[in-house]
Design an enzyme around this catalytic site. Structure first.
Site, PDB file in Angstrom:
ATOM      1  N   LYS A 162       0.821  -1.112   0.027  1.00 15.88           N
ATOM      2  CA  LYS A 162      -0.011  -0.053  -0.073  1.00 15.88           C
ATOM      3  C   LYS A 162       0.924   1.068   0.172  1.00 15.88           C
ATOM      4  CE  LYS A 162      -2.091   2.029   3.499  1.00 15.88           C
ATOM      5  NZ  LYS A 162      -2.736   2.249   4.762  1.00 15.88           N
ATOM      6  N   ASP A 180      -6.529   1.234   0.678  1.00 14.94           N
ATOM      7  CA  ASP A 180      -6.635   1.321   2.135  1.00 14.94           C
ATOM      8  C   ASP A 180      -8.023   0.851   2.728  1.00 14.94           C
ATOM      9  OD1 ASP A 180      -8.394   3.101   1.545  1.00 14.94           O
ATOM     10  OD2 ASP A 180      -7.350   4.627   2.907  1.00 14.94           O
TER      11      ASP A 180
END
Ligand code: SF4
Length: 263
Positions: A162, A180
Site C-alpha cells: 500500500k 486502504d
C-alpha cells in the site's frame, strides 16, 4: 435535456424531502464498519465510466492530504500513517520534517529523537525505528533518493504494498491504486471492485478502472470513503454516485432525480 433551472429545482426539492423519504437503514447496515461481502451487484462498464466521470467533474485534480514536501517526506508520512489518521500524522510531521527532510538528515537525527517527535502517533516506537532504518538504507543503497520501483520500495522497513503504491502514484505519477480501508469499503460496497482482501480489490480495480482515470482513482475513492461513504453512517443523501451504487444498505431516493442532474 432538462433546463439547468429545472434540474436545480428538482435537486432542491429532493434534498428537502430526503429526510422523510429515506429508506430505513437496516441494523446490519448501521453496524457495518467494513463491507457486506457479495451484497452489491458488480457495476457495469457504463456505470463505472459514469462514476469516474462524476468524480473527475467534482474534483479534477485530487491530492493527498498527507503533508509532505518531497518524495522522501511523502514516504515517511505514508509509513507513519499506518493505522493512524492523516490529520494525526500532519500534526506531528512539521517539526520532524523541519529537523530532517532528507534520508541523511533523518538517519543522523536517530531513533530516540524521531521517536520523541512522533510520539503522538500510534505505534510510534516501531515507526521511529523503521523511519530511521529506511533512511539509512536509502543513503546506503539508493544514493539518498527514494527509488521509483515497487520492489525496491517494498524492501524498505515499514513499507508494504500500500505504501509503495501511494509513493509511486503521488511522487512519481504512476497509475497505481493503493487500497486502504476506505477504498476496500467503497470498492466492495458500491459493486465497483468486490474482493475479500485489499489485494483482490486492487487487482479488480486494475481491471475495471478506465485507463484515463487510473492516475487519480486512488484519491477519488479514498476521499469518497473518507468524507461521504463513511463506514458506519454513509452520507448517501449527499453522494454523487448514489444512483450508481449497488449497495442494498444505501439510503437514497429511488426516483431518478440524480440521473437527471447529470444529463
Ligand atoms: S450511495 Fe454513496 S454513500 Fe451510500 S453506500 Fe453507496 S457509495 Fe456509499
Amino acid at each position: 435535456m432538462m433546463a439547468k433551472k429545472s434540474v436545480q429545482k428538482s435537486l432542491a426539492k429532493a434534498r428537502k424531502g430526503n429526510a422523510a423519504k429515506l429508506k430505513p437503514v437496516s441494523k446490519q447496515a448501521r453496524t457495518d464498519t467494513t463491507v457486506l461481502h457479495g451484497a452489491a451487484k458488480p457495476l457495469t462498464k457504463a456505470q463505472i465510466e459514469e462514476m469516474f466521470r462524476r468524480f473527475q467533474a467534482a474534483n479534477p485534480e485530487p491530492k493527498t492530504e498527507l503533508a509532505h514536501n518531497n518524495p522522501f517526506t511523502l514516504l515517511v508520512a505514508v509509513v507513519l500513517s499506518a493505522q493512524a489518521t492523516d490529520a494525526g500524522v500532519n500534526k506531528a510531521t512539521p517539526p520532524l520534517f523541519a529537523a530532517a527532510d532528507t534520508p541523511a538528515k533523518m538517519a543522523a537525527l536517530g531513533e530516540t529523537q524521531v521517536r520523541d517527535l512522533i510520539k503522538t502517533i500510534g505505534l510510534f516506537r516501531t515507526k521511529a525505528k523503521n523511519v530511521v532504518e529506511l533512511s539509512r538504507r536509502l543513503v546506503a543503497d539508493h544514493g539518498g533518493q527514494v527509488p521509483r520501483s515497487r520492489e525496491a520500495l517494498e524492501a524498505l522497513p515499514g513499507v508494504g504494498r500500500k505504501t509503495a503504491n501511494v509513493v509511486l502514484n503521488v511522487a512519481f505519477g504512476e497509475p497505481t491504486i493503493a487500497v486502504d480501508t476506505h477504498i476496500f469499503r467503497v470498492g466492495n460496497r458500491t459493486g465497483l471492485a468486490p474482493g475479500k482482501n485489499p489485494f483482490e480489490v486492487e487487482q479488480k480495480l486494475e481491471q475495471v478502472v478506465p485507463a484515463r482515470y487510473k492516475l487519480h482513482a486512488h484519491h477519488w475513492l479514498i476521499l469518497h470513503g473518507r468524507y461521504t461513504c463513511l463506514a458506519r453512517k454513509p452520507l448517501c443523501d449527499k453522494c454523487i454516485i448514489a444512483d450508481l451504487c449497488q449497495w442494498p444498505g444505501k439510503t437514497v431516493l429511488q426516483e431518478p432525480v440524480r440521473e437527471r442532474a447529470y444529463e
